[in-house]
Design an enzyme around this catalytic site. Sequence first.
Site, PDB file in Angstrom:
ATOM      1  N   TRP A 123       0.828  -1.214   0.000  1.00 19.19           N
ATOM      2  CA  TRP A 123       0.000   0.000   0.000  1.00 19.19           C
ATOM      3  C   TRP A 123       0.855   1.254   0.000  1.00 19.19           C
ATOM      4  CZ3 TRP A 123      -4.270  -1.339  -1.914  1.00 19.19           C
ATOM      5  CH2 TRP A 123      -4.880  -2.549  -1.571  1.00 19.19           C
ATOM      6  N   ASP A 129      -1.827   6.407   6.359  1.00 16.06           N
ATOM      7  CA  ASP A 129      -2.860   5.492   5.869  1.00 16.06           C
ATOM      8  C   ASP A 129      -3.111   4.515   7.011  1.00 16.06           C
ATOM      9  OD1 ASP A 129      -4.369   3.501   4.738  1.00 16.06           O
ATOM     10  OD2 ASP A 129      -2.974   3.051   3.099  1.00 16.06           O
ATOM     11  N   LYS A 135     -12.029  -2.253   6.611  1.00 15.57           N
ATOM     12  CA  LYS A 135     -11.200  -3.133   7.425  1.00 15.57           C
ATOM     13  C   LYS A 135     -11.678  -3.098   8.886  1.00 15.57           C
ATOM     14  CE  LYS A 135      -8.545  -3.646   3.732  1.00 15.57           C
ATOM     15  NZ  LYS A 135      -7.739  -2.561   3.291  1.00 15.57           N
TER      16      LYS A 135
HETATM   17  C1  LIG Z   1      -7.094  -2.168   1.919  1.00 17.99           C
HETATM   18  C2  LIG Z   1      -6.079  -1.109   2.045  1.00 17.99           C
HETATM   19  C3  LIG Z   1      -5.998  -0.054   1.124  1.00 17.99           C
HETATM   20  C4  LIG Z   1      -6.882   0.035  -0.093  1.00 17.99           C
HETATM   21  O1  LIG Z   1      -8.130   0.444   0.272  1.00 17.99           O
HETATM   22  P1  LIG Z   1      -9.285   0.721  -0.795  1.00 17.99           P
HETATM   23  O2  LIG Z   1     -10.348   1.291   0.083  1.00 17.99           O
HETATM   24  O3  LIG Z   1      -9.634  -0.593  -1.409  1.00 17.99           O
HETATM   25  O4  LIG Z   1      -8.765   1.687  -1.793  1.00 17.99           O
HETATM   26  C5  LIG Z   1      -5.058   0.919   1.334  1.00 17.99           C
HETATM   27  N1  LIG Z   1      -4.239   0.882   2.394  1.00 17.99           N
HETATM   28  C6  LIG Z   1      -4.288  -0.108   3.310  1.00 17.99           C
HETATM   29  C7  LIG Z   1      -3.358  -0.087   4.477  1.00 17.99           C
HETATM   30  C8  LIG Z   1      -5.211  -1.132   3.156  1.00 17.99           C
HETATM   31  O5  LIG Z   1      -5.269  -2.122   4.066  1.00 17.99           O
END
Ligand SMILES: *Cc1c(COP(=O)(O)O)cnc(C)c1O
Length: 362
Positions: A104, A173, A197
């Site tokens: 990511w 993030d 998540k």
């Molecule tokens: C799942 C995830 C993403 C991507 O998320 P989307 O909502 O599908 O764009 C980005 N960063 C992390 C840490 C993730 O676990």
Amino acid sequence: MSDNRIYNFNAGPATLPLPVLEEIQESFLNYKSSGMSITEISHRSSWFDEVINDAVARTRRLLGLSDHYQVLFIQGGASMQFAMVPMNFLGDGDTADYVNTGTWSTKAIKEAKLLGKSHNVVASSEDRNFAYIPKNISFSKDAVYAHITSNNTIKGTQWADFPDTGDVPIISDMSSDFMCRPLEMKKFGMIYAGAQKNIGPAGVCMVIVREDLLARCPDILPSMLNYKTFADKNSMYNTPPCFSIYCIQLVLKWLEETIGGLGAMETINREKAALLYDFMDNTDFYNATADKDSRSLMNVTFRLPSEELEKQCIKEATENGMGGLKGHRSVGGCRASIYNAMPVDGVKALVAFMKAFEKKNG
Ligand SMILES: *Cc1c(COP(=O)(O)O)cnc(C)c1O
């Protein structure tokens, strides 16, 4: 309803608290005596105003946010934020730091690059397949922000402590560990998290952004790509993802009122993670893939002695009511995602199963 539910170890979309799902089910056809479903009411109605305002108020209380931060709901997932962050905050002559700790982070860096924005990758753990969080990083003093991924969903690592970046605000993030523990907010200029998540269903990304960064958003951006648009209109410049925001509101209510806040949540999360890691540390059959000091409380990645055994283990776990244990397709192996909503009993059941599986096959 709960009778035929499994323990769901999926990485995302992921398990949600059962009381939340039950409340959604109960109120689904007739929301607060409106005679309509939450999916049918206007986002301009007082019913929805209450939902979004309560979600924001609970976020503020849970994280102890000062008035300097805005709470926004934006579509396009965390992946859209990879682009919006450099687009909004980096002007001519500006630069930003990035730490690369996995898939990511790599994608976030890719977007800064695509946009032609000046950025430095100040540290990376790619040399050992991202099995650790880099230490003693020299961050730039003149960067607008330092971008990190607090929890690496695929590699199973997590920042135990956040780095010292001096006066440079961290942008993190937090898609896969948002609200898993209390945060020292003053380190952060912005936090973003795809909901699917740890705080709700897919369809919305929560963004918490400080006013000094908001002031940087240039007016020339398309409205829907400018944080100011969302900040000025309480995330309702256009139709927001109402249902997802409603679910988030209920998850936050559960966090506050049933769990008792982020401190209590962290205690439970540490207990769950310790059950799995301690068990694996005492056998050679299962091997946790992340370095000990970088282990994730949320995504526990591990290997068995062979790929055949991994396949067999995942299959038998599924037959025993434990799903989603397959590692990400890019890394293989196994992964147990034990987000906030995974009960301690689910982890205990998994450890018991793993013990029995080892006895039979070890
Ligand atoms: C799942 C995830 C993403 C991507 O998320 P989307 O909502 O599908 O764009 C980005 N960063 C992390 C840490 C993730 O676990």
